[in-house]
Design a protein around this motif. Structure first.
Motif, PDB file in Angstrom:
ATOM      1  N   UNK A 249     -34.507  -6.943  -0.978  1.00  0.00           N
ATOM      2  CA  UNK A 249     -33.422  -5.963  -0.996  1.00  0.00           C
ATOM      3  C   UNK A 249     -33.278  -5.329  -2.375  1.00  0.00           C
ATOM      4  N   UNK A 250     -33.431  -6.115  -3.417  1.00  0.00           N
ATOM      5  CA  UNK A 250     -33.357  -5.582  -4.784  1.00  0.00           C
ATOM      6  C   UNK A 250     -34.522  -4.625  -5.049  1.00  0.00           C
ATOM      7  N   UNK A 251     -35.686  -4.988  -4.537  1.00  0.00           N
ATOM      8  CA  UNK A 251     -36.848  -4.102  -4.695  1.00  0.00           C
ATOM      9  C   UNK A 251     -36.636  -2.787  -3.948  1.00  0.00           C
ATOM     10  N   UNK A 252     -36.048  -2.884  -2.738  1.00  0.00           N
ATOM     11  CA  UNK A 252     -35.771  -1.674  -1.950  1.00  0.00           C
ATOM     12  C   UNK A 252     -34.767  -0.779  -2.660  1.00  0.00           C
ATOM     13  N   UNK A 253     -33.824  -1.375  -3.369  1.00  0.00           N
ATOM     14  CA  UNK A 253     -32.867  -0.594  -4.157  1.00  0.00           C
ATOM     15  C   UNK A 253     -33.584   0.178  -5.257  1.00  0.00           C
ATOM     16  N   UNK A 254     -34.537  -0.463  -5.891  1.00  0.00           N
ATOM     17  CA  UNK A 254     -35.258   0.176  -6.993  1.00  0.00           C
ATOM     18  C   UNK A 254     -36.212   1.268  -6.499  1.00  0.00           C
ATOM     19  N   UNK A 255     -36.854   1.027  -5.384  1.00  0.00           N
ATOM     20  CA  UNK A 255     -37.891   1.951  -4.910  1.00  0.00           C
ATOM     21  C   UNK A 255     -37.369   3.025  -3.968  1.00  0.00           C
ATOM     22  N   UNK A 256     -36.155   2.836  -3.436  1.00  0.00           N
ATOM     23  CA  UNK A 256     -35.642   3.804  -2.459  1.00  0.00           C
ATOM     24  C   UNK A 256     -36.275   3.647  -1.095  1.00  0.00           C
ATOM     25  N   UNK A 257     -36.782   2.445  -0.795  1.00  0.00           N
ATOM     26  CA  UNK A 257     -37.406   2.181   0.507  1.00  0.00           C
ATOM     27  C   UNK A 257     -36.427   2.488   1.639  1.00  0.00           C
ATOM     28  N   UNK A 258     -36.934   3.116   2.689  1.00  0.00           N
ATOM     29  CA  UNK A 258     -36.105   3.430   3.853  1.00  0.00           C
ATOM     30  C   UNK A 258     -36.156   2.258   4.816  1.00  0.00           C
ATOM     31  N   UNK A 259     -34.991   1.702   5.128  1.00  0.00           N
ATOM     32  CA  UNK A 259     -34.866   0.575   6.046  1.00  0.00           C
ATOM     33  C   UNK A 259     -34.096   1.011   7.280  1.00  0.00           C
ATOM     34  N   UNK A 260     -34.108   0.146   8.294  1.00  0.00           N
ATOM     35  CA  UNK A 260     -33.357   0.427   9.509  1.00  0.00           C
ATOM     36  C   UNK A 260     -32.934  -0.885  10.155  1.00  0.00           C
ATOM     37  N   UNK A 261     -31.659  -0.962  10.530  1.00  0.00           N
ATOM     38  CA  UNK A 261     -31.141  -2.153  11.201  1.00  0.00           C
ATOM     39  C   UNK A 261     -30.070  -1.730  12.189  1.00  0.00           C
ATOM     40  N   UNK A 262     -29.669  -2.636  13.035  1.00  0.00           N
ATOM     41  CA  UNK A 262     -28.631  -2.333  14.012  1.00  0.00           C
ATOM     42  C   UNK A 262     -27.252  -2.529  13.398  1.00  0.00           C
ATOM     43  N   UNK A 263     -26.377  -1.539  13.586  1.00  0.00           N
ATOM     44  CA  UNK A 263     -24.993  -1.668  13.134  1.00  0.00           C
ATOM     45  C   UNK A 263     -24.277  -2.668  14.031  1.00  0.00           C
ATOM     46  N   UNK A 264     -23.517  -3.581  13.436  1.00  0.00           N
ATOM     47  CA  UNK A 264     -22.856  -4.632  14.199  1.00  0.00           C
ATOM     48  C   UNK A 264     -21.439  -4.249  14.607  1.00  0.00           C
ATOM     49  N   UNK A 265     -20.695  -3.654  13.676  1.00  0.00           N
ATOM     50  CA  UNK A 265     -19.282  -3.361  13.905  1.00  0.00           C
ATOM     51  C   UNK A 265     -18.919  -2.064  13.203  1.00  0.00           C
ATOM     52  N   UNK A 266     -17.992  -1.301  13.819  1.00  0.00           N
ATOM     53  CA  UNK A 266     -17.406  -0.145  13.142  1.00  0.00           C
ATOM     54  C   UNK A 266     -15.963  -0.483  12.800  1.00  0.00           C
ATOM     55  N   UNK A 267     -15.606  -0.359  11.528  1.00  0.00           N
ATOM     56  CA  UNK A 267     -14.236  -0.582  11.081  1.00  0.00           C
ATOM     57  C   UNK A 267     -13.635   0.759  10.684  1.00  0.00           C
ATOM     58  N   UNK A 268     -12.568   1.160  11.352  1.00  0.00           N
ATOM     59  CA  UNK A 268     -11.934   2.456  11.131  1.00  0.00           C
ATOM     60  C   UNK A 268     -11.576   2.642   9.658  1.00  0.00           C
TER      61      UNK A 268
END
Length: 317
Positions: A37-56
């Motif tokens: 995750x830290x490496x992805x922050x540095x490189x701008x890697x595009x990730x994708x995951x399922x959203x679990x909850x929406x909080x208004x």
């Protein structure tokens, strides 16, 4: 816990268009840990995951490798001019793929919190892809939602475009669900893009002209069609999405019936196909796979009607 990952892709050569990955098409790729995750922050890697909850008034919540991740409300959807985003557009992402980049990792709490943005990716899509599209360009997309008035399509990284029901096919349908289903990969043509970046698509121009479709059939033979309209003067039967024929009124026939028909004649000068209903086919499922006559490039003008016909039907982009 897992997320999806997409390696950055080079853009297509000049004169062609990049086929952006759609959110629903991401594949499970890698187990996440804090180092990644830290490496992805540095490189701008595009990730994708399922959203679990929406909080208004807060946003979407995710679990990335056991770590809490938050996508704030104002980071879910990119709009030109920062126009307001409807709450439904955010809430409907729950339990669906959402692509993002990591913008910050807050390590100050006992449990780290990861801040992520989908908006940043979509902004790049607009700047480097959509801003270069012209009316008449043929693109690929994925159906994300089927409504009564049309379908919404993902043209890349969750950027939505509307395909209205009137632009789906020449043969009229009662509902877009007659033609499409959620998750279906299709081709479409850019109809317009307004100043706010809203994209309208059209589809019928890719399904062939009257003559191209008529050549798929032979007079004095039988074929299968779908009843699309029952009128006092006859029954309209779809042979292909861009070709319908007319049969005489027949008792017991209803819209949506699949029928076996006899082709009496095909008349290019009048753009008419005369049919006779032979029988109905019970429990017969029509294949929704679409036959495209055009699936790439650019269209300036498309003429559906035949040269012999006094009625001219065309689309000018």
């Amino acid at each position: 816990m897992s997320a999806y990952i997409l390696r950055k892709q080079p853009f297509a050569k000049e004169g062609t268009f990049m086929d952006y990955i759609r959110e629903s098409n991401f594949e499970l790729s890698v187990n996440l840990n804090m180092d990644f995750l830290k490496e992805a922050l540095e490189t701008g890697e595009i990730l994708c995951a399922k959203a679990l909850v929406y909080e208004k008034n807060v946003g979407l919540h995710f679990n990335l490798g056991g770590y809490e991740a938050i996508m704030p409300v104002n980071e879910v959807v990119y709009t030109r001019g920062n126009s307001p985003v409807k709450e439904a557009a955010i809430a409907t992402r729950v339990n669906k793929n959402v692509c993002f980049v990591i913008t910050d990792i807050d390590s100050s709490p006992i449990q780290p919190v990861i801040h992520i943005s989908r908006k940043a990716i979509q902004k790049t899509v607009y700047e480097e892809y959509i801003s270069n599209l012209k009316n008449g360009d043929v693109i690929s997309c994925t159906v994300t939602h089927v409504d009564t008035f049309g379908v919404f399509c993902d043209v890349g990284y969750g950027v939505n475009a509307l395909l209205p029901i009137d632009f789906i096919s020449v043969s009229r349908i009662n509902s877009p669900a007659d033609r499409f289903y959620e998750g279906q990969n299709i081709f479409a043509c850019v109809k317009s893009i307004n100043s706010d970046g809203r994209i309208v698509l059209t589809h019928k121009e890719l399904l062939g002209t009257w003559l191209e479709n008529a050549k798929l059939f032979t007079p004095l033979s039988t074929t299968i069609g779908i009843v699309r309209s029952v009128e006092s003067y006859g029954i309209f039967i779809e042979l292909t999405p861009n070709l319908a024929g007319l049969a005489e009124v027949c008792e017991g026939i209803e819209v949506g019936d699949v029928v076996n028909v006899y082709i009496k004649s095909i008349l290019p000068d009048k753009m008419k196909v005369k049919l006779v209903i032979m029988s109905t086919l019970k429990n017969f499922e029509i294949d929704k796979d679409i036959k495209y006559f055009i699936n790439s490039g650019h269209i300036d003008c498309w003429q559906y009607s035949t040269k012999e016909s006094p009625k001219t039907i065309y689309t000018l982009f």
